[in-house]
Scaffold this motif. Structure first.
Motif, PDB file in Angstrom:
ATOM      1  N   THR A 243     100.758  81.741  16.982  1.00 13.80           N
ATOM      2  CA  THR A 243     100.595  81.124  15.648  1.00 13.80           C
ATOM      3  C   THR A 243     101.680  81.278  14.709  1.00 13.80           C
ATOM      4  O   THR A 243     102.514  81.383  15.031  1.00 13.80           O
ATOM      5  CB  THR A 243     100.126  81.806  14.560  1.00 13.80           C
ATOM      6  N   ARG A 244     101.172  79.743  13.777  1.00 14.97           N
ATOM      7  CA  ARG A 244     102.425  79.325  13.281  1.00 14.97           C
ATOM      8  C   ARG A 244     102.014  78.978  12.958  1.00 14.97           C
ATOM      9  O   ARG A 244     100.719  78.307  12.388  1.00 14.97           O
ATOM     10  CB  ARG A 244     103.160  78.001  14.229  1.00 14.97           C
ATOM     11  N   TYR A 245     102.774  79.100  11.388  1.00 17.08           N
ATOM     12  CA  TYR A 245     102.501  78.487  10.013  1.00 17.08           C
ATOM     13  C   TYR A 245     104.169  77.636   8.700  1.00 17.08           C
ATOM     14  O   TYR A 245     104.738  77.732   9.302  1.00 17.08           O
ATOM     15  CB  TYR A 245     102.134  79.664   8.692  1.00 17.08           C
TER      16      TYR A 245
ATOM     17  N   GLY B 171     100.718  84.134   4.546  1.00 18.61           N
ATOM     18  CA  GLY B 171     100.881  85.095   3.600  1.00 18.61           C
ATOM     19  C   GLY B 171      99.355  84.824   3.148  1.00 18.61           C
ATOM     20  O   GLY B 171      98.338  85.701   3.278  1.00 18.61           O
ATOM     21  N   ARG B 172      99.329  83.049   3.021  1.00 13.67           N
ATOM     22  CA  ARG B 172      97.630  82.859   2.449  1.00 13.67           C
ATOM     23  C   ARG B 172      97.076  82.654   3.244  1.00 13.67           C
ATOM     24  O   ARG B 172      95.315  82.635   3.409  1.00 13.67           O
ATOM     25  CB  ARG B 172      98.293  82.087   1.692  1.00 13.67           C
ATOM     26  N   PHE B 173      97.531  82.465   4.369  1.00 15.36           N
ATOM     27  CA  PHE B 173      95.938  81.367   5.123  1.00 15.36           C
ATOM     28  C   PHE B 173      96.750  82.299   6.446  1.00 15.36           C
ATOM     29  O   PHE B 173      97.343  82.911   6.998  1.00 15.36           O
ATOM     30  CB  PHE B 173      96.491  79.837   5.785  1.00 15.36           C
ATOM     31  N   THR B 174      95.166  82.226   7.472  1.00 18.06           N
ATOM     32  CA  THR B 174      95.094  82.602   8.939  1.00 18.06           C
ATOM     33  C   THR B 174      94.315  81.831   9.694  1.00 18.06           C
ATOM     34  O   THR B 174      93.090  81.331   8.969  1.00 18.06           O
ATOM     35  CB  THR B 174      94.514  83.822   8.477  1.00 18.06           C
ATOM     36  N   ILE B 175      94.909  81.482  10.589  1.00 17.70           N
ATOM     37  CA  ILE B 175      94.615  80.595  11.557  1.00 17.70           C
ATOM     38  C   ILE B 175      93.873  81.238  12.358  1.00 17.70           C
ATOM     39  O   ILE B 175      93.891  82.487  13.534  1.00 17.70           O
ATOM     40  CB  ILE B 175      95.148  78.931  12.232  1.00 17.70           C
TER      41      ILE B 175
END
Length: 122
Positions: free
Chosen positions: A58-60, A66-70
């Motif tokens: 995963t990449r953000y 730290g706030r979003f999760t895919i």
């Protein structure tokens, strides 16, 4: 051909949470890298998060770490958004890519959904 349909966007107060979904149909969904992007009025489309076909990578964007999760399952990709901020407001779009690893770049993605509106009030 892959068809993508996003859902889950709505108006939420700052600090709240939303879960976006992207339903995929058409060619075998499981082989694609999937990504989430967003676009605010008057701004360019920007990368939010991406996930590999196996869900192992995963990449953000730094702004959402730290706030979003895919995540993904056999037919959908999800974006769990917590601690939302007004600057997270925009149209969130789901996209698919035939690349082998998740990419930050819009040019790497072949198919796009129409988007779902997320509005975070202060």
């Amino acid at each position: 051909q892959v068809q993508l349909v996003e859902s889950g966007g709505e108006l939420v107060q700052a600090g709240g949470s939303l879960r976006l979904s992207c339903a995929a149909s058409g060619r075998t969904f499981s082989i694609y890298v999937m990504g989430w992007f967003r676009q605010a009025p008057g701004k360019e489309r920007e990368f939010v998060a991406a996930i590999s076909a196996s869900a192992e990578i995963t990449r953000y964007a730094d702004s959402v770490k730290g706030r979003f999760t895919i995540s993904r399952d056999d037919a959908k990709v999800y974006l769990q958004m917590n601690s939302l901020k007004p600057e997270d407001t925009g149209v969130y779009l789901c996209a698919s890519s035939t690349r082998s690893t998740p990419s930050y770049y819009t040019s790497a993605y072949n198919y796009w959904g129409q988007g779902t509106q997320v509005t975070v009030s202060s």
